[in-house]
Enzyme design. Structure first.
Site, PDB file in Angstrom:
ATOM      1  N   LYS A 159    -124.435  -7.773 123.293  1.00  0.00           N
ATOM      2  CA  LYS A 159    -125.012  -8.603 124.433  1.00  0.00           C
ATOM      3  C   LYS A 159    -124.665  -8.111 125.912  1.00  0.00           C
ATOM      4  O   LYS A 159    -125.671  -8.261 126.657  1.00  0.00           O
ATOM      5  CB  LYS A 159    -124.119  -9.986 124.436  1.00  0.00           C
ATOM      6  CG  LYS A 159    -124.638 -11.085 122.797  1.00  0.00           C
ATOM      7  CD  LYS A 159    -123.828 -12.233 123.220  1.00  0.00           C
ATOM      8  CE  LYS A 159    -123.915 -12.899 122.117  1.00  0.00           C
ATOM      9  NZ  LYS A 159    -123.109 -14.063 121.440  1.00  0.00           N
ATOM     10  N   GLN A 176    -117.345 -16.603 123.144  1.00  0.00           N
ATOM     11  CA  GLN A 176    -117.856 -16.489 122.022  1.00  0.00           C
ATOM     12  C   GLN A 176    -116.780 -17.106 120.879  1.00  0.00           C
ATOM     13  O   GLN A 176    -115.797 -17.410 121.136  1.00  0.00           O
ATOM     14  CB  GLN A 176    -117.409 -14.855 121.670  1.00  0.00           C
ATOM     15  CG  GLN A 176    -117.931 -14.292 120.332  1.00  0.00           C
ATOM     16  CD  GLN A 176    -119.637 -14.281 120.223  1.00  0.00           C
ATOM     17  OE1 GLN A 176    -120.281 -14.388 121.368  1.00  0.00           O
ATOM     18  NE2 GLN A 176    -119.923 -14.334 119.063  1.00  0.00           N
ATOM     19  N   ASP A 197    -125.750 -20.872 126.164  1.00  0.00           N
ATOM     20  CA  ASP A 197    -125.959 -20.986 124.707  1.00  0.00           C
ATOM     21  C   ASP A 197    -126.565 -22.339 124.531  1.00  0.00           C
ATOM     22  O   ASP A 197    -127.066 -22.577 123.381  1.00  0.00           O
ATOM     23  CB  ASP A 197    -124.495 -21.227 124.111  1.00  0.00           C
ATOM     24  CG  ASP A 197    -123.712 -19.844 123.776  1.00  0.00           C
ATOM     25  OD1 ASP A 197    -124.419 -19.049 123.231  1.00  0.00           O
ATOM     26  OD2 ASP A 197    -122.535 -20.020 123.864  1.00  0.00           O
TER      27      ASP A 197
HETATM   28  N1  GUN Z   1    -120.792 -16.965 117.804  1.00  0.00           N
HETATM   29  C1  GUN Z   1    -121.677 -16.849 116.796  1.00  0.00           C
HETATM   30  N2  GUN Z   1    -122.971 -17.192 117.404  1.00  0.00           N
HETATM   31  C2  GUN Z   1    -122.609 -17.726 118.585  1.00  0.00           C
HETATM   32  C3  GUN Z   1    -123.547 -17.751 119.588  1.00  0.00           C
HETATM   33  O1  GUN Z   1    -124.529 -17.967 119.818  1.00  0.00           O
HETATM   34  N3  GUN Z   1    -122.835 -18.150 120.999  1.00  0.00           N
HETATM   35  C4  GUN Z   1    -121.477 -18.028 120.789  1.00  0.00           C
HETATM   36  N4  GUN Z   1    -121.090 -18.687 122.180  1.00  0.00           N
HETATM   37  N5  GUN Z   1    -120.447 -17.859 119.856  1.00  0.00           N
HETATM   38  C5  GUN Z   1    -121.098 -17.569 118.921  1.00  0.00           C
END
Ligand code: GUN
Length: 297
Positions: free
Chosen positions: A52, A96, A119
């Site tokens: 990311k 995350q 998100d």
């Molecule tokens: N862990 C797995 N997918 C995601 C996501 O889309 N956002 C976040 N914050 N954690 C994740």
């Protein structure tokens, strides 16, 4: 011939359009900023957040990464969240998931400023999505919508079966697909671990989205001819490879491809789209917070 939908190519196109938006924001003196917060050292999560961050750099956005020890007290994370809420150079951020056991992820989400919740997990943003007034569409469901569009598959009037009812994918995707808007207007069935006769539900569908985290659960025998198959699953299974594992989806690709008119591969299908839509939401957040108009793709 089955259309194997190239998620990397679709994501590349979206990233190129977002780069133009970043340029427009740059002309107004704004660099969109995305922060990622990682608590602990889960290897898969480390890989995801570093990707990311790399995505941000590639299109000229500001990437900020915060790491906390795996034994960090909840208050330490809450202080980090409060700082990010106050930091005007951070337009969007995420914590995350998963977080270590001492931390309640729901409480974490509640503390994130809804305006920076790229998100789309905050209860206010979930409510807005359900009400048909989304601020940020959650990244994976939004990516699935974009993939369907890129494959010229309009959900309007179609039967869609979603396998999986997760907070991150199944439930928000069902909400998006039933909405009375472009990319919606579908008739949606959401299946889960208590669903009886799953194959009956998938065989009735024009579009099957598998998002359940079960390796190769959906196979060709569970599909009707000419179904569109979107595979959200990413599962590590033991394999005789250098790493000792390989990635497979929730769909058994080879048998499903025999039946499908269009199908996404794993890897290279939904995964790159999820990351592209996170950039999309961050650009949107920057545009909203800084009051600069951009042409989002
Ligand atoms: N862990 C797995 N997918 C995601 C996501 O889309 N956002 C976040 N914050 N954690 C994740």
């Amino acid at each position: 011939m089955t259309n194997v939908i190239d998620g990397n190519a679709v994501a590349d196109g979206i990233r190129a359009d977002l780069e133009d938006c970043v340029d427009t924001l740059g002309d107004a003196g704004v660099t969109p900023g995305l922060a990622t917060v990682l608590v602990g050292d889960d290897p898969a999560s480390e890989t995801y957040v570093s990707m990311k961050q790399r995505d941000c750099e590639e299109i000229g956005m500001n990437g900020i990464h915060v790491e906390l020890d795996g034994d960090a007290a909840p208050d330490e994370l809450y202080d980090t969240i409060a700082d990010l809420n106050d930091d005007s150079s951070v337009h969007g951020y995420l914590v995350q998931d998963p977080v270590p056991d001492q931390i309640d992820y729901r409480e974490v989400i509640r503390r994130i400023s809804p305006a920076k919740d790229v998100d789309g997990f905050h209860p206010e943003n979930v409510g807005r999505l359900v009400a048909g007034d989304a601020r940020f569409k959650p990244c994976t469901p939004h990516g699935v919508q974009k993939l369907l569009d890129a494959a010229d598959v309009d959900p309007e009037g179609k039967d869609v079966t979603i396998v999986g009812r997760s907070r991150i994918v199944g439930k928000p995707l069902a909400n998006l697909l039933v909405q009375k808007t472009d990319g919606g207007n579908a008739t949606v069935t959401v299946c889960h671990s208590r669903t009886e006769d799953l194959a009956d539900k998938t065989r009735r569908a024009d579009i099957v989205v598998a998002a359940v985290g079960a390796p190769e659960l959906v196979d060709g025998s569970m599909l009707s001819d000419d179904t569109t198959v979107i595979d959200v699953g990413v599962n590590r299974v033991d394999a005789d490879t250098e790493k000792g594992y390989e990635l497979v989806g929730d769909v058994e690709f080879d048998s499903a491809k025999e039946k499908a008119s269009a199908i996404t591969p794993v890897p290279g299908g939904v995964g790159p789209m999820t990351r592209a839509m996170l950039l999309y939401n961050t650009v949107k957040a920057a545009s909203q917070q800084e009051d600069v108009d951009v042409s989002l793709p």
